[in-house]
Design a protein around this motif. Structure first.
Motif, PDB file in Angstrom:
ATOM      1  N   ILE A  26       0.881  -1.169   0.000  1.00 40.90           N
ATOM      2  CA  ILE A  26       0.000   0.000   0.000  1.00 40.90           C
ATOM      3  C   ILE A  26       0.915   1.215   0.000  1.00 40.90           C
ATOM      4  O   ILE A  26       1.825   1.313   0.833  1.00 40.90           O
ATOM      5  N   THR A  27       0.667   2.124  -0.924  1.00 40.02           N
ATOM      6  CA  THR A  27       1.491   3.323  -1.043  1.00 40.02           C
ATOM      7  C   THR A  27       0.771   4.519  -0.442  1.00 40.02           C
ATOM      8  O   THR A  27      -0.371   4.808  -0.803  1.00 40.02           O
ATOM      9  N   PHE A  28       1.429   5.200   0.462  1.00 39.13           N
ATOM     10  CA  PHE A  28       0.954   6.439   1.068  1.00 39.13           C
ATOM     11  C   PHE A  28       1.810   7.560   0.489  1.00 39.13           C
ATOM     12  O   PHE A  28       2.930   7.792   0.969  1.00 39.13           O
ATOM     13  N   PRO A  29       1.351   8.250  -0.555  1.00 37.67           N
ATOM     14  CA  PRO A  29       2.174   9.302  -1.164  1.00 37.67           C
ATOM     15  C   PRO A  29       2.649  10.370  -0.179  1.00 37.67           C
ATOM     16  O   PRO A  29       3.726  10.938  -0.353  1.00 37.67           O
ATOM     17  N   ASN A  30       1.855  10.630   0.874  1.00 37.77           N
ATOM     18  CA  ASN A  30       2.221  11.637   1.870  1.00 37.77           C
ATOM     19  C   ASN A  30       2.645  11.019   3.194  1.00 37.77           C
ATOM     20  O   ASN A  30       2.802  11.735   4.180  1.00 37.77           O
ATOM     21  N   GLY A  31       2.778   9.700   3.260  1.00 41.62           N
ATOM     22  CA  GLY A  31       3.070   9.043   4.519  1.00 41.62           C
ATOM     23  C   GLY A  31       1.882   9.129   5.460  1.00 41.62           C
ATOM     24  O   GLY A  31       0.765   9.460   5.051  1.00 41.62           O
ATOM     25  N   LEU A  32       2.118   8.820   6.711  1.00 43.71           N
ATOM     26  CA  LEU A  32       1.104   8.958   7.760  1.00 43.71           C
ATOM     27  C   LEU A  32       1.480  10.142   8.633  1.00 43.71           C
ATOM     28  O   LEU A  32       2.652  10.530   8.701  1.00 43.71           O
ATOM     29  N   PHE A  33       0.506  10.725   9.331  1.00 47.51           N
ATOM     30  CA  PHE A  33       0.783  11.875  10.180  1.00 47.51           C
ATOM     31  C   PHE A  33       1.876  11.523  11.192  1.00 47.51           C
ATOM     32  O   PHE A  33       1.762  10.552  11.916  1.00 47.51           O
ATOM     33  N   GLY A  34       2.946  12.306  11.173  1.00 46.25           N
ATOM     34  CA  GLY A  34       4.072  12.065  12.062  1.00 46.25           C
ATOM     35  C   GLY A  34       5.090  11.093  11.487  1.00 46.25           C
ATOM     36  O   GLY A  34       6.172  10.930  12.048  1.00 46.25           O
ATOM     37  N   PHE A  35       4.737  10.429  10.399  1.00 44.24           N
ATOM     38  CA  PHE A  35       5.621   9.450   9.751  1.00 44.24           C
ATOM     39  C   PHE A  35       5.599   9.686   8.241  1.00 44.24           C
ATOM     40  O   PHE A  35       5.396   8.779   7.453  1.00 44.24           O
ATOM     41  N   GLU A  36       5.792  10.925   7.839  1.00 40.60           N
ATOM     42  CA  GLU A  36       5.675  11.315   6.441  1.00 40.60           C
ATOM     43  C   GLU A  36       6.664  10.608   5.532  1.00 40.60           C
ATOM     44  O   GLU A  36       6.413  10.435   4.339  1.00 40.60           O
ATOM     45  N   GLU A  37       7.802  10.170   6.081  1.00 40.70           N
ATOM     46  CA  GLU A  37       8.812   9.490   5.264  1.00 40.70           C
ATOM     47  C   GLU A  37       8.474   8.021   5.027  1.00 40.70           C
ATOM     48  O   GLU A  37       9.071   7.377   4.172  1.00 40.70           O
ATOM     49  N   GLU A  38       7.520   7.487   5.775  1.00 40.45           N
ATOM     50  CA  GLU A  38       7.110   6.083   5.622  1.00 40.45           C
ATOM     51  C   GLU A  38       6.020   6.017   4.549  1.00 40.45           C
ATOM     52  O   GLU A  38       4.918   6.506   4.758  1.00 40.45           O
ATOM     53  N   ARG A  39       6.333   5.424   3.412  1.00 41.58           N
ATOM     54  CA  ARG A  39       5.412   5.458   2.279  1.00 41.58           C
ATOM     55  C   ARG A  39       4.896   4.095   1.836  1.00 41.58           C
ATOM     56  O   ARG A  39       3.927   4.015   1.103  1.00 41.58           O
ATOM     57  N   GLN A  40       5.547   3.009   2.237  1.00 39.76           N
ATOM     58  CA  GLN A  40       5.164   1.665   1.786  1.00 39.76           C
ATOM     59  C   GLN A  40       4.826   0.785   2.986  1.00 39.76           C
ATOM     60  O   GLN A  40       5.625   0.663   3.921  1.00 39.76           O
ATOM     61  N   PHE A  41       3.641   0.162   2.934  1.00 38.60           N
ATOM     62  CA  PHE A  41       3.177  -0.706   4.006  1.00 38.60           C
ATOM     63  C   PHE A  41       2.528  -1.946   3.415  1.00 38.60           C
ATOM     64  O   PHE A  41       2.062  -1.930   2.270  1.00 38.60           O
ATOM     65  N   VAL A  42       2.481  -2.999   4.216  1.00 36.04           N
ATOM     66  CA  VAL A  42       1.677  -4.172   3.882  1.00 36.04           C
ATOM     67  C   VAL A  42       0.662  -4.348   5.007  1.00 36.04           C
ATOM     68  O   VAL A  42       0.951  -4.065   6.174  1.00 36.04           O
ATOM     69  N   MET A  43      -0.530  -4.807   4.638  1.00 33.61           N
ATOM     70  CA  MET A  43      -1.608  -5.030   5.593  1.00 33.61           C
ATOM     71  C   MET A  43      -1.614  -6.510   5.950  1.00 33.61           C
ATOM     72  O   MET A  43      -1.756  -7.358   5.067  1.00 33.61           O
ATOM     73  N   LEU A  44      -1.463  -6.804   7.229  1.00 43.10           N
ATOM     74  CA  LEU A  44      -1.397  -8.183   7.695  1.00 43.10           C
ATOM     75  C   LEU A  44      -2.543  -8.452   8.669  1.00 43.10           C
ATOM     76  O   LEU A  44      -2.681  -7.740   9.668  1.00 43.10           O
ATOM     77  N   PRO A  45      -3.344  -9.471   8.407  1.00 41.48           N
ATOM     78  CA  PRO A  45      -4.409  -9.810   9.362  1.00 41.48           C
ATOM     79  C   PRO A  45      -3.835 -10.564  10.549  1.00 41.48           C
ATOM     80  O   PRO A  45      -2.829 -11.269  10.425  1.00 41.48           O
ATOM     81  N   PHE A  46      -4.454 -10.404  11.694  1.00 40.84           N
ATOM     82  CA  PHE A  46      -4.068 -11.172  12.874  1.00 40.84           C
ATOM     83  C   PHE A  46      -4.779 -12.517  12.806  1.00 40.84           C
ATOM     84  O   PHE A  46      -6.006 -12.570  12.711  1.00 40.84           O
TER      85      PHE A  46
ATOM     86  N   ALA B 107     -11.773  -7.646  11.825  1.00 47.47           N
ATOM     87  CA  ALA B 107     -11.671  -6.210  11.584  1.00 47.47           C
ATOM     88  C   ALA B 107     -10.359  -5.612  12.075  1.00 47.47           C
ATOM     89  O   ALA B 107     -10.154  -4.415  11.998  1.00 47.47           O
ATOM     90  N   LEU B 108      -9.441  -6.437  12.572  1.00 46.42           N
ATOM     91  CA  LEU B 108      -8.199  -5.959  13.172  1.00 46.42           C
ATOM     92  C   LEU B 108      -7.013  -6.369  12.303  1.00 46.42           C
ATOM     93  O   LEU B 108      -6.893  -7.537  11.927  1.00 46.42           O
ATOM     94  N   PHE B 109      -6.148  -5.388  11.982  1.00 48.33           N
ATOM     95  CA  PHE B 109      -5.021  -5.637  11.088  1.00 48.33           C
ATOM     96  C   PHE B 109      -3.764  -4.961  11.615  1.00 48.33           C
ATOM     97  O   PHE B 109      -3.826  -4.022  12.399  1.00 48.33           O
ATOM     98  N   CYS B 110      -2.647  -5.420  11.110  1.00 46.04           N
ATOM     99  CA  CYS B 110      -1.356  -4.791  11.364  1.00 46.04           C
ATOM    100  C   CYS B 110      -0.942  -4.099  10.070  1.00 46.04           C
ATOM    101  O   CYS B 110      -0.868  -4.732   9.023  1.00 46.04           O
ATOM    102  N   LEU B 111      -0.688  -2.806  10.137  1.00 44.99           N
ATOM    103  CA  LEU B 111      -0.187  -2.047   9.004  1.00 44.99           C
ATOM    104  C   LEU B 111       1.324  -1.958   9.205  1.00 44.99           C
ATOM    105  O   LEU B 111       1.815  -1.166  10.007  1.00 44.99           O
ATOM    106  N   GLN B 112       2.041  -2.826   8.511  1.00 43.76           N
ATOM    107  CA  GLN B 112       3.477  -3.009   8.700  1.00 43.76           C
ATOM    108  C   GLN B 112       4.271  -2.184   7.691  1.00 43.76           C
ATOM    109  O   GLN B 112       4.069  -2.300   6.491  1.00 43.76           O
ATOM    110  N   SER B 113       5.194  -1.364   8.190  1.00 41.19           N
ATOM    111  CA  SER B 113       6.074  -0.607   7.308  1.00 41.19           C
ATOM    112  C   SER B 113       7.022  -1.554   6.589  1.00 41.19           C
ATOM    113  O   SER B 113       7.563  -2.481   7.185  1.00 41.19           O
ATOM    114  N   VAL B 114       7.229  -1.308   5.309  1.00 40.67           N
ATOM    115  CA  VAL B 114       8.200  -2.079   4.529  1.00 40.67           C
ATOM    116  C   VAL B 114       9.595  -1.481   4.714  1.00 40.67           C
ATOM    117  O   VAL B 114      10.586  -2.192   4.723  1.00 40.67           O
TER     118      VAL B 114
END
Length: 151
Positions: A19-39, A45-52
């Motif tokens: 998942i690409t966040f062109p602007n990152g997340l608030f407070g983590f603007e440099e983090e742009r790539q994540f994978v969504m992992l289910p528990f 409805a609960l997931f881990c959004l893991q930084s690549v």
């Protein structure tokens, strides 16, 4: 590709799963790539959004509709355009969860959801203009009401 994660050990993922966040997340603007992992074995409805980029960085996210079926995020036209969507219903939404002990005192941020276009895997964290939602809704607010058994 492989990444060492905080909760799942080493996982394999493909670049087209990111998942690409062109602007990152608030407070983590440099983090742009994540994978969504289910528990596993957990709530659907609960997931881990893991930084690549940063293996130690992950966020717990939830499907806000599992908490509030009447949740109604309304995006501005420029936000919809950035997500290549004509309507907010084309998008998936997730809210960040701040875990605390006890778990019932954990909170979710309904004011600043992550809006994800599942077709392009592009996402933005949005600040909703509505004053119906706060940044810290306690999870206990969403607990099913107990019926009074004293009759």
């Amino acid at each position: 590709m492989k990444i060492q994660t905080k909760y799942f050990g080493v996982i394999d993922y493909e670049a087209d799963e990111c998942i690409t966040f062109p602007n990152g997340l608030f407070g983590f603007e440099e983090e742009r790539q994540f994978v969504m992992l289910p528990f596993e074995g957990g709530i659907d409805a609960l997931f881990c959004l893991q930084s690549v980029q940063t293996p130690a960085l992950m966020f717990i996210v939830m499907d806000p509709f599992a908490l509030r079926p009447d949740y109604s995020p309304e995006l501005r036209p420029e936000e919809l355009k950035a997500l290549d969507a004509s309507d907010h219903e084309q998008l998936c939404y997730y809210v960040l969860c701040a875990l605390k002990r006890p778990a019932s005192s954990s909170t979710v941020n309904l004011k600043c959801p992550i809006a994800l276009n599942p077709g392009t895997l592009t996402a933005y964290q949005i600040v909703l203009e509505s004053d119906r939602y706060n940044m810290r809704h306690p999870l206990e607010e969403f607990a099913p009401e107990q019926e009074d058994a004293s009759c």
